[in-house]
Scaffold this motif. Structure first.
Motif, PDB file in Angstrom:
ATOM      1  N   ARG A 157       0.808  -1.224   0.000  1.00  0.00           N
ATOM      2  CA  ARG A 157       0.000   0.000   0.000  1.00  0.00           C
ATOM      3  C   ARG A 157       0.837   1.268   0.000  1.00  0.00           C
ATOM      4  N   THR A 158       2.149   1.136   0.146  1.00  0.00           N
ATOM      5  CA  THR A 158       2.997   2.327   0.249  1.00  0.00           C
ATOM      6  C   THR A 158       4.039   2.445  -0.854  1.00  0.00           C
ATOM      7  N   ASP A 159       4.476   1.326  -1.416  1.00  0.00           N
ATOM      8  CA  ASP A 159       5.506   1.331  -2.450  1.00  0.00           C
ATOM      9  C   ASP A 159       4.857   1.502  -3.814  1.00  0.00           C
ATOM     10  N   THR A 160       5.053   2.662  -4.428  1.00  0.00           N
ATOM     11  CA  THR A 160       4.396   2.939  -5.710  1.00  0.00           C
ATOM     12  C   THR A 160       4.901   2.039  -6.826  1.00  0.00           C
ATOM     13  N   SER A 161       6.118   1.512  -6.694  1.00  0.00           N
ATOM     14  CA  SER A 161       6.646   0.625  -7.739  1.00  0.00           C
ATOM     15  C   SER A 161       5.864  -0.676  -7.807  1.00  0.00           C
ATOM     16  N   LEU A 162       5.135  -1.000  -6.729  1.00  0.00           N
ATOM     17  CA  LEU A 162       4.339  -2.224  -6.697  1.00  0.00           C
ATOM     18  C   LEU A 162       2.893  -1.980  -7.116  1.00  0.00           C
ATOM     19  N   THR A 163       2.496  -0.710  -7.202  1.00  0.00           N
ATOM     20  CA  THR A 163       1.098  -0.410  -7.498  1.00  0.00           C
ATOM     21  C   THR A 163       0.887   0.254  -8.858  1.00  0.00           C
ATOM     22  N   GLU A 164       1.925   0.867  -9.419  1.00  0.00           N
ATOM     23  CA  GLU A 164       1.766   1.499 -10.731  1.00  0.00           C
ATOM     24  C   GLU A 164       1.345   0.468 -11.771  1.00  0.00           C
ATOM     25  N   ASP A 165       1.997  -0.667 -11.756  1.00  0.00           N
ATOM     26  CA  ASP A 165       1.580  -1.830 -12.541  1.00  0.00           C
ATOM     27  C   ASP A 165       1.270  -2.925 -11.529  1.00  0.00           C
ATOM     28  N   PRO A 166      -0.002  -3.265 -11.313  1.00  0.00           N
ATOM     29  CA  PRO A 166      -0.358  -4.239 -10.283  1.00  0.00           C
ATOM     30  C   PRO A 166       0.381  -5.569 -10.406  1.00  0.00           C
ATOM     31  N   MET A 167       0.769  -5.935 -11.623  1.00  0.00           N
ATOM     32  CA  MET A 167       1.455  -7.206 -11.819  1.00  0.00           C
ATOM     33  C   MET A 167       2.888  -7.176 -11.309  1.00  0.00           C
ATOM     34  N   GLU A 168       3.466  -5.984 -11.165  1.00  0.00           N
ATOM     35  CA  GLU A 168       4.794  -5.872 -10.573  1.00  0.00           C
ATOM     36  C   GLU A 168       4.774  -6.421  -9.153  1.00  0.00           C
ATOM     37  N   LEU A 178      -2.020 -12.966 -16.239  1.00  0.00           N
ATOM     38  CA  LEU A 178      -2.094 -14.129 -15.358  1.00  0.00           C
ATOM     39  C   LEU A 178      -1.781 -15.416 -16.127  1.00  0.00           C
ATOM     40  N   ALA A 179      -2.333 -15.529 -17.335  1.00  0.00           N
ATOM     41  CA  ALA A 179      -2.054 -16.707 -18.162  1.00  0.00           C
ATOM     42  C   ALA A 179      -0.569 -16.769 -18.528  1.00  0.00           C
ATOM     43  N   ALA A 180       0.017 -15.604 -18.819  1.00  0.00           N
ATOM     44  CA  ALA A 180       1.446 -15.570 -19.151  1.00  0.00           C
ATOM     45  C   ALA A 180       2.287 -16.015 -17.956  1.00  0.00           C
ATOM     46  N   GLY A 181       1.855 -15.644 -16.751  1.00  0.00           N
ATOM     47  CA  GLY A 181       2.575 -16.064 -15.552  1.00  0.00           C
ATOM     48  C   GLY A 181       2.549 -17.568 -15.367  1.00  0.00           C
ATOM     49  N   VAL A 182       1.424 -18.183 -15.688  1.00  0.00           N
ATOM     50  CA  VAL A 182       1.326 -19.643 -15.595  1.00  0.00           C
ATOM     51  C   VAL A 182       2.237 -20.292 -16.630  1.00  0.00           C
ATOM     52  N   LEU A 183       2.179 -19.835 -17.866  1.00  0.00           N
ATOM     53  CA  LEU A 183       2.935 -20.456 -18.951  1.00  0.00           C
ATOM     54  C   LEU A 183       4.435 -20.193 -18.859  1.00  0.00           C
ATOM     55  N   TYR A 184       4.811 -19.133 -18.183  1.00  0.00           N
ATOM     56  CA  TYR A 184       6.233 -18.820 -18.016  1.00  0.00           C
ATOM     57  C   TYR A 184       6.977 -19.968 -17.341  1.00  0.00           C
ATOM     58  N   HIS A 185       6.327 -20.626 -16.383  1.00  0.00           N
ATOM     59  CA  HIS A 185       6.980 -21.688 -15.613  1.00  0.00           C
ATOM     60  C   HIS A 185       7.348 -22.910 -16.454  1.00  0.00           C
ATOM     61  N   PRO A 186       6.414 -23.520 -17.196  1.00  0.00           N
ATOM     62  CA  PRO A 186       6.821 -24.667 -18.012  1.00  0.00           C
ATOM     63  C   PRO A 186       7.817 -24.298 -19.107  1.00  0.00           C
ATOM     64  N   LEU A 187       7.687 -23.101 -19.672  1.00  0.00           N
ATOM     65  CA  LEU A 187       8.640 -22.693 -20.703  1.00  0.00           C
ATOM     66  C   LEU A 187      10.042 -22.561 -20.115  1.00  0.00           C
ATOM     67  N   LEU A 188      10.156 -21.945 -18.941  1.00  0.00           N
ATOM     68  CA  LEU A 188      11.458 -21.787 -18.305  1.00  0.00           C
ATOM     69  C   LEU A 188      12.047 -23.135 -17.903  1.00  0.00           C
ATOM     70  N   VAL A 242       0.796 -18.913  -9.366  1.00  0.00           N
ATOM     71  CA  VAL A 242      -0.034 -17.763  -9.724  1.00  0.00           C
ATOM     72  C   VAL A 242      -1.272 -17.699  -8.840  1.00  0.00           C
ATOM     73  N   ALA A 243      -1.860 -18.859  -8.524  1.00  0.00           N
ATOM     74  CA  ALA A 243      -3.016 -18.868  -7.621  1.00  0.00           C
ATOM     75  C   ALA A 243      -2.637 -18.318  -6.250  1.00  0.00           C
ATOM     76  N   GLY A 244      -1.468 -18.733  -5.733  1.00  0.00           N
ATOM     77  CA  GLY A 244      -1.015 -18.234  -4.440  1.00  0.00           C
ATOM     78  C   GLY A 244      -0.708 -16.756  -4.462  1.00  0.00           C
ATOM     79  N   GLN A 245      -0.047 -16.286  -5.509  1.00  0.00           N
ATOM     80  CA  GLN A 245       0.267 -14.865  -5.626  1.00  0.00           C
ATOM     81  C   GLN A 245      -1.000 -14.030  -5.806  1.00  0.00           C
ATOM     82  N   LEU A 246      -1.937 -14.566  -6.563  1.00  0.00           N
ATOM     83  CA  LEU A 246      -3.202 -13.865  -6.771  1.00  0.00           C
ATOM     84  C   LEU A 246      -3.971 -13.748  -5.453  1.00  0.00           C
ATOM     85  N   ALA A 247      -4.020 -14.841  -4.693  1.00  0.00           N
ATOM     86  CA  ALA A 247      -4.714 -14.819  -3.404  1.00  0.00           C
ATOM     87  C   ALA A 247      -4.045 -13.842  -2.440  1.00  0.00           C
ATOM     88  N   ALA A 248      -2.705 -13.845  -2.422  1.00  0.00           N
ATOM     89  CA  ALA A 248      -1.977 -12.942  -1.527  1.00  0.00           C
ATOM     90  C   ALA A 248      -2.229 -11.482  -1.886  1.00  0.00           C
TER      91      ALA A 248
END
Length: 244
Positions: free
Chosen positions: A43-54, A141-151, A117-123
């Motif tokens: 709630r205080t760090d703007t770098s985490l809120t300007e783009d919610p996915m950050e 969100l879909a890209a976050g899921v697919l990033y894991h198997p690709l990596l 992604v489910a855990g991060q989304l819930a948090a």
């Protein structure tokens, strides 16, 4: 294709503690660090809120190292222990053997991606909230899921090319964790570094455009997929080319 290679790889995975605990570490790191950071600074760090996915994917910067290690260990342990010859004696067709590795890696990566992604989304939802109706949210969100198997598959394939677990761990882990990030901070080099697989894949998880990036979010995931496909082909070539 026979399911025997895949069943054999599943047996190896479930009976080696270093293998089946690594995806648990990946999920715990990514989701846990995201939860801690969002609770403390969301709630205080703007770098985490300007783009919610950050903020949502903050923990992925650390959890992805465990994903890298899992991809390396899936085949690197057999190079390190000398058991690869026995595995190929059981499955003489090296293409079938390699496909079994890749299929298991992709499935594990997808499972880790979904749980992470489910855990991060819930948090994020429980701390700072998240507007799921915002344009691009579900794509990110879909890209976050697919990033894991690709990596994971990328690192498995590159380990097959290197044919050395120690070299793969010493090269890929620090490169993904800090190396590519550092390269994007160097003027002149960042123009090239933005096309590296992890940089392109992570850009796909963002909502907002970055003026310095010369492609779109969806293209970023396609670039990572292309890198992974090239690595898979190189791994297959190396496995057929060299004796074990």
């Amino acid at each position: 294709m026979s399911t025997y290679p895949l069943r054999a790889e599943w047996t190896k995975f479930t009976t080696l503690r270093s293998l089946w605990t690594t995806p648990l570490v990946a999920v715990a790191l990514s989701a846990g660090i995201t939860a801690a950071v969002q609770f403390a600074y969301g709630r205080t760090d703007t770098s985490l809120t300007e783009d919610p996915m950050e903020g949502l994917y903050f923990g992925l910067n650390f959890g992805q190292v465990a994903v890298v290690c899992l991809g390396i260990l899936l085949i690197g342990q057999e190079y390190a222990s000398g058991t690869l010859a026995g595995s190929l004696a059981a499955v003489p067709d090296r293409t079938r053997f390699y496909r079994g590795k890749l299929l298991l890696g992709a499935a594990l990566g997808l499972a880790v991606g979904l749980l992470t992604v489910a855990g991060q989304l819930a948090a994020t939802a429980a701390t700072v909230g998240l507007d799921l109706t915002a344009p691009g949210t579900w794509r990110a969100l879909a890209a976050g899921v697919l990033y894991h198997p690709l990596l994971l598959v990328l690192c498995l394939a590159l380990t097959t090319v290197l044919r050395n677990q120690t070299a793969a761990l010493g090269l890929l882990s620090p490169l993904i964790f800090l190396g590519t990030t550092a390269l994007t901070a160097i003027p002149g080099v960042r123009e090239i570094a933005q096309f590296l697989p992890d940089r392109a894949g992570l850009y796909a998880t963002r909502l907002h455009d970055a003026p310095e990036v010369h492609y779109g979010h969806s293209t970023g995931l396609l670039l990572m997929t292309l890198w992974t496909a090239i690595a898979v082909a190189a791994g297959q070539y190396a496995l057929h080319r060299h004796d074990v």
